[in-house]
Design an enzyme around this catalytic site. Sequence first.
Site, mmCIF file in Angstrom:
data_model
loop_
_atom_site.group_PDB
_atom_site.id
_atom_site.type_symbol
_atom_site.label_atom_id
_atom_site.label_comp_id
_atom_site.label_asym_id
_atom_site.label_seq_id
_atom_site.Cartn_x
_atom_site.Cartn_y
_atom_site.Cartn_z
ATOM 1 N N ASN A 96 -9.899 -1.008 -0.971
ATOM 2 C CA ASN A 96 -8.456 -0.759 -0.881
ATOM 3 C C ASN A 96 -7.797 -1.325 -2.136
ATOM 4 O O ASN A 96 -7.766 -2.530 -2.329
ATOM 5 C CB ASN A 96 -7.913 -1.441 0.384
ATOM 6 C CG ASN A 96 -6.416 -1.232 0.573
ATOM 7 O OD1 ASN A 96 -5.725 -0.755 -0.316
ATOM 8 N ND2 ASN A 96 -5.921 -1.614 1.741
ATOM 9 N N CYS A 138 0.817 -1.220 0.000
ATOM 10 C CA CYS A 138 0.000 0.000 0.000
ATOM 11 C C CYS A 138 0.852 1.272 0.000
ATOM 12 O O CYS A 138 0.356 2.347 -0.351
ATOM 13 C CB CYS A 138 -0.947 -0.001 1.192
ATOM 14 S SG CYS A 138 -2.099 -1.381 1.100
ATOM 15 N N HIS A 140 -3.792 7.100 1.997
ATOM 16 C CA HIS A 140 -4.016 5.765 1.445
ATOM 17 C C HIS A 140 -5.397 5.282 1.870
ATOM 18 O O HIS A 140 -5.802 5.465 3.024
ATOM 19 C CB HIS A 140 -2.941 4.802 1.941
ATOM 20 C CG HIS A 140 -3.266 3.378 1.625
ATOM 21 N ND1 HIS A 140 -3.423 2.949 0.337
ATOM 22 C CD2 HIS A 140 -3.508 2.315 2.420
ATOM 23 C CE1 HIS A 140 -3.747 1.669 0.354
ATOM 24 N NE2 HIS A 140 -3.801 1.254 1.606
HETATM 25 N N1 COA Z 1 -18.451 -9.832 7.659
HETATM 26 C C1 COA Z 1 -19.085 -10.108 8.812
HETATM 27 N N2 COA Z 1 -18.415 -10.403 9.955
HETATM 28 C C2 COA Z 1 -17.077 -10.411 9.906
HETATM 29 C C3 COA Z 1 -16.362 -10.132 8.717
HETATM 30 C C4 COA Z 1 -17.106 -9.828 7.556
HETATM 31 N N3 COA Z 1 -16.534 -9.538 6.383
HETATM 32 N N4 COA Z 1 -15.042 -10.214 8.986
HETATM 33 C C5 COA Z 1 -14.921 -10.532 10.272
HETATM 34 N N5 COA Z 1 -16.137 -10.657 10.834
HETATM 35 C C6 COA Z 1 -16.469 -10.975 12.222
HETATM 36 C C7 COA Z 1 -15.365 -11.724 12.931
HETATM 37 O O1 COA Z 1 -15.448 -13.098 12.658
HETATM 38 C C8 COA Z 1 -15.637 -11.384 14.363
HETATM 39 O O2 COA Z 1 -16.682 -12.190 14.827
HETATM 40 P P1 COA Z 1 -16.713 -12.725 16.355
HETATM 41 O O3 COA Z 1 -16.796 -11.492 17.201
HETATM 42 O O4 COA Z 1 -17.929 -13.559 16.385
HETATM 43 O O5 COA Z 1 -15.432 -13.466 16.528
HETATM 44 C C9 COA Z 1 -16.159 -9.951 14.302
HETATM 45 O O6 COA Z 1 -16.602 -9.753 12.947
HETATM 46 C C10 COA Z 1 -15.123 -8.910 14.636
HETATM 47 O O7 COA Z 1 -13.935 -9.201 13.924
HETATM 48 P P2 COA Z 1 -12.634 -8.349 14.103
HETATM 49 O O8 COA Z 1 -11.583 -8.866 13.180
HETATM 50 O O9 COA Z 1 -12.303 -8.248 15.544
HETATM 51 O O10 COA Z 1 -13.172 -6.943 13.592
HETATM 52 P P3 COA Z 1 -12.493 -5.521 13.669
HETATM 53 O O11 COA Z 1 -13.350 -4.616 14.427
HETATM 54 O O12 COA Z 1 -11.042 -5.581 14.019
HETATM 55 O O13 COA Z 1 -12.576 -5.060 12.150
HETATM 56 C C11 COA Z 1 -11.201 -4.853 10.199
HETATM 57 C C12 COA Z 1 -11.890 -5.799 11.180
HETATM 58 C C13 COA Z 1 -10.407 -5.688 9.230
HETATM 59 C C14 COA Z 1 -12.263 -4.068 9.433
HETATM 60 C C15 COA Z 1 -10.308 -3.862 10.974
HETATM 61 O O14 COA Z 1 -9.499 -4.543 11.900
HETATM 62 C C16 COA Z 1 -9.430 -3.069 10.060
HETATM 63 O O15 COA Z 1 -9.888 -2.298 9.237
HETATM 64 N N6 COA Z 1 -8.102 -3.195 10.187
HETATM 65 C C17 COA Z 1 -7.201 -2.546 9.275
HETATM 66 C C18 COA Z 1 -7.181 -3.297 7.990
HETATM 67 C C19 COA Z 1 -6.415 -2.597 6.928
HETATM 68 O O16 COA Z 1 -6.472 -1.406 6.821
HETATM 69 N N7 COA Z 1 -5.701 -3.353 6.111
HETATM 70 C C20 COA Z 1 -4.965 -2.867 5.018
HETATM 71 C C21 COA Z 1 -3.859 -2.011 5.485
HETATM 72 S S1 COA Z 1 -2.913 -1.402 4.181
#
Ligand code: COA
Length: 335
Positions: free
Chosen positions: A292, A115, A262
């Site tokens: 993204n 990224c 980004h």
């Molecule tokens: N749809 C529905 N539920 C989902 C899901 C989806 N696409 N993906 C994960 N879940 C669920 C998980 O299984 C979890 O369920 P549980 O509570 O029953 O275990 C719950 O949602 C929460 O998951 P979690 O991973 O803790 O969510 P989060 O609040 O951390 O959000 C992201 C996840 C990925 C959106 C967030 O962490 C994020 O944006 N991180 C940065 C990612 C990023 O920017 N990456 C690229 C960088 S260059």
Amino acid sequence: MNAPRARILGLGIHVPSQVVTNHDLTKMMDTSHEWIVERSGIEQRHWVGPEDGNFTMGLKAARMALADAGCDAAEIDCIIYATLSPDYYFPGCGVLIQRELGIGHVPAFDIRQQCAGFVYGLQMADSFIRAGQYRKILLIGSEVHSRLLDKSTRGRTVSVLFGDGAGAAVIGVSDDPARGILSSCMHSDGSDAECLAMQWPGVAAGREGFITHQDIDEARIFPNMEGQKVFKTAVKCMPEAVQEVLEKQGLAVSDLDMLIPHQANLRISEMVAKLLRLDASKVHNNIQKYGNTTAATIPLCLSEARALGKVKPGDLVCTVAFGSGFTWGAVLMRW
Ligand code: COA
């Protein structure tokens, strides 16, 4: 004699025509429009059809950037290509662009900062131009995520976030020394290299081969991400990088006209703006439409901001990116 100032002379973009909404994803995996919008801001993304791959999109963006710059392909004397999803394991996409543009035997660099690839490429281009090494550089960021994501429920945390697309810039000597790239900073920290990674296929120690049936059967071949760690690190590193490039010029956040962050997650962009105390009107986001797109997000966002009149000649514009590696950086420009 002062070193020449480098400036973005033209921008181009390409996104495939196939739009995939959050609702479309619910037919492939257990997810919902509400979950995706609440956590990331993403409403839709584009995925390539069979006619496109990585460099074909990069080429379309490059041709648009050349036209925008009023530059003939023959004037390009260096290619820099940023991607994590190249058409081939080797050679890189840069030489494919050289071949298709039919230009001379110019150098073609392929860079891998995910990224942060486009901002790393901007710094490289700026350094080459200021050193007098090259005069017109074609920088491309392009990604085909849709062919390497796990589109089942198992991969939903990662796969809902990413989309395909390409962006390009022609960078050359500025005819106005007040306009162009003012300062840049790039960083890396490999301590968490595997926390946002695609580790298979590969030749790491202990592997039996580049890819095995077991790797496929056990679904190791997809990207993995520790989302919360990525989020926390990004919102620390991105504001620091913005401050760093401003300080190098003796400028402050209040001097900024537009921040192009980004597009990883709308929540990350909002948090970065909040930590910098930057009004939302001075930050452009378009992740809602594209997801993204990794190395393509900065040119996709910058080009859109310019088209909307949010980036105008004379404006102080900062681009900042953070990605796998971790790698991050910022570039400050007088547009
Ligand atoms: N749809 C529905 N539920 C989902 C899901 C989806 N696409 N993906 C994960 N879940 C669920 C998980 O299984 C979890 O369920 P549980 O509570 O029953 O275990 C719950 O949602 C929460 O998951 P979690 O991973 O803790 O969510 P989060 O609040 O951390 O959000 C992201 C996840 C990925 C959106 C967030 O962490 C994020 O944006 N991180 C940065 C990612 C990023 O920017 N990456 C690229 C960088 S260059």
